[in-house]
Scaffold this motif. Structure first.
Motif, mmCIF file in Angstrom:
data_model
loop_
_atom_site.group_PDB
_atom_site.id
_atom_site.type_symbol
_atom_site.label_atom_id
_atom_site.label_comp_id
_atom_site.label_asym_id
_atom_site.label_seq_id
_atom_site.Cartn_x
_atom_site.Cartn_y
_atom_site.Cartn_z
ATOM 1 N N UNK A 1 5.797 10.938 -6.539
ATOM 2 C CA UNK A 1 5.698 11.846 -7.395
ATOM 3 C C UNK A 1 4.867 11.757 -8.309
ATOM 4 N N UNK A 2 4.799 12.937 -9.087
ATOM 5 C CA UNK A 2 3.893 12.636 -10.727
ATOM 6 C C UNK A 2 2.530 11.736 -10.703
ATOM 7 N N UNK A 3 2.075 11.727 -8.961
ATOM 8 C CA UNK A 3 0.699 10.947 -9.171
ATOM 9 C C UNK A 3 -0.587 11.699 -8.861
ATOM 10 N N UNK A 4 0.457 13.431 -9.153
ATOM 11 C CA UNK A 4 -1.178 14.537 -9.200
ATOM 12 C C UNK A 4 -2.125 14.585 -10.086
ATOM 13 N N UNK A 5 -1.576 14.179 -11.285
ATOM 14 C CA UNK A 5 -2.628 14.309 -12.426
ATOM 15 C C UNK A 5 -3.282 12.852 -12.555
ATOM 16 N N UNK A 6 -2.545 12.228 -12.323
ATOM 17 C CA UNK A 6 -3.883 10.848 -11.993
ATOM 18 C C UNK A 6 -4.733 11.256 -10.529
ATOM 19 N N UNK A 7 -4.204 11.274 -9.644
ATOM 20 C CA UNK A 7 -5.413 11.745 -8.857
ATOM 21 C C UNK A 7 -6.513 12.739 -9.026
ATOM 22 N N UNK A 8 -6.229 13.525 -9.684
ATOM 23 C CA UNK A 8 -7.296 14.221 -10.615
ATOM 24 C C UNK A 8 -7.755 13.985 -11.113
ATOM 25 N N UNK A 9 -7.570 13.094 -11.772
ATOM 26 C CA UNK A 9 -9.056 12.124 -12.736
ATOM 27 C C UNK A 9 -9.575 11.457 -11.956
ATOM 28 N N UNK B 1 0.704 -1.056 0.209
ATOM 29 C CA UNK B 1 -0.187 -0.541 0.006
ATOM 30 C C UNK B 1 1.058 1.562 -0.043
ATOM 31 N N UNK B 2 0.344 1.850 -0.141
ATOM 32 C CA UNK B 2 0.727 3.597 -0.808
ATOM 33 C C UNK B 2 -0.335 4.600 -1.163
ATOM 34 N N UNK B 3 0.414 5.340 0.185
ATOM 35 C CA UNK B 3 -0.873 7.183 -0.227
ATOM 36 C C UNK B 3 -0.469 7.676 -1.252
ATOM 37 N N UNK B 4 -1.335 8.856 -2.340
ATOM 38 C CA UNK B 4 -1.043 8.824 -2.752
ATOM 39 C C UNK B 4 -0.064 10.117 -2.998
ATOM 40 N N UNK B 5 0.044 10.623 -2.318
ATOM 41 C CA UNK B 5 1.267 11.747 -1.480
ATOM 42 C C UNK B 5 2.568 11.231 -1.644
ATOM 43 N N UNK C 1 2.350 6.340 -16.661
ATOM 44 C CA UNK C 1 3.301 6.217 -15.687
ATOM 45 C C UNK C 1 3.669 5.083 -15.204
ATOM 46 N N UNK C 2 3.703 3.932 -15.501
ATOM 47 C CA UNK C 2 3.986 2.203 -14.675
ATOM 48 C C UNK C 2 5.249 1.719 -16.653
ATOM 49 N N UNK C 3 5.112 2.867 -18.001
ATOM 50 C CA UNK C 3 5.538 2.453 -18.512
ATOM 51 C C UNK C 3 5.169 0.727 -19.470
ATOM 52 N N UNK C 4 2.946 -0.090 -18.825
ATOM 53 C CA UNK C 4 2.971 -1.002 -19.132
ATOM 54 C C UNK C 4 1.360 -1.031 -19.544
#
Length: 315
Positions: free
Chosen positions: A97-105, A90-94, A201-204
């Protein structure tokens, strides 16, 4: 309407990058019918089932020839053995790094379709089913109660309820089954944008596995997903939250080897990974409960076995 229309639509997906990503963004049969109709192909659920059987047989021939030209490429199965004893991450969005745009969607996907009968949802709540999440799959009393709850799924003589949220084991709303509301088209476009961002983000290559709205007192009872093995990723969020509330939202699973129940309290803006196995001694029994007074959303994805290789580069 015919099985051939479904097969023709599948072929058109293979020849269109736009349709391929739309296909990876949908999960429910109503969504598939809706997507096909938008491309000029008309079919129903029975014809999808018939065509899918034929398509699966053809895909097996392709796989035996080691071809990668089907609707889904085979994921890279190379995964570090030293991590195999972990059952979830588990990880928090915060933290990413670079997850801000994903979080907005994700924020835009937290919809409440008008086609959901909330009165019927609330009337369908069963306290005994809600409490079943507290019973271990390894306990003597589990099987009898589980069989009773799942009877409507396994007995062909018992028709399934019209609404998914009235079932015993599935008291929540599957957003992807609700395509006849005013928010659906923008919802689908948001899913596609989110999928593109995640794949970048994942390249997958990634595929949606489900989009679920858990209103207050929602639950998904014990299950294993063993018919669809592999790694899952879930993006979880709430509309509001109280961390010190008495009633919790949680993810619970049974350690396949020790049979210990592990309960993880949910919180907003969380990314969760776990692996689904098929072997009897590795089945990943898990359940989800939202006992809070708030709304919880969970967006699931199939991710390749080597997701961590690229994910770790971001944190």
């Amino acid at each position: 309407m015919s099985k051939e229309a479904v097969l023709q639509f599948y072929e058109s997906i293979l020849n269109s990058e736009d349709l391929k990503i739309k296909f990876r963004a949908i999960t429910g049969l109503p969504e598939l019918i809706n997507l096909g109709s938008g491309s000029g192909y008309v079919f129903n659920q029975e014809e999808i089932a018939e065509a899918s059987t034929a398509y699966a047989q053809e895909n097996r021939k392709i796989e035996n020839g080691n071809s990668q030209t089907g609707l889904f490429k085979k994921p890279n199965a190379d995964f570090s053995p030293k991590l195999s004893h972990f059952y979830h991450y588990e990880f928090e969005f915060s933290e990413i790094p670079g997850f801000e745009e994903i979080a907005a969607e994700i924020e835009k996907l937290k919809i409440k379709p008008s086609t959901v009968n909330m009165q019927l949802y609330e009337e369908s709540f069963r306290k005994e089913d809600f409490n079943f999440a507290s019973i271990s799959p390894d306990s003597p009393e589990f099987k009898q109660q589980y069989d009773e709850i799942m009877k409507q799924c396994f007995d062909p003589n018992i028709p399934l309820p019209k609404h998914e949220y009235t079932q015993h084991q599935f008291h929540l709303i599957n957003l992807d089954l609700h395509v006849n509301h005013s928010l659906y088209e923008e919802y689908l476009m948001t899913k596609i944008r989110l999928l593109k961002l995640l794949e970048k983000f994942f390249g997958l290559e990634i595929k949606f596995s489900g989009s679920l709205w858990y209103p207050p007192n929602a639950y998904r009872l014990w299950h294993t997903n063993e018919n669809q093995p592999g790694w899952r990723m879930y993006l979880i969020d709430f509309d509001e939250f109280e961390s010190n509330a008495e009633n919790k939202a949680f993810f619970r699973y049974m350690n396949p080897h020790t049979k210990e129940l592990i309960t993880i309290d949910d919180k907003p803006k969380l990314i969760r990974f776990f692996k689904v196995e098929q072997e009897e001694d590795k089945l990943f029994w898990h359940c989800i409960v939202n006992g809070t007074k708030f709304n919880r959303w969970s967006f699931g994805f199939f991710v390749p076995d080597n997701w961590m290789d690229t994910f770790l580069h971001h944190i």
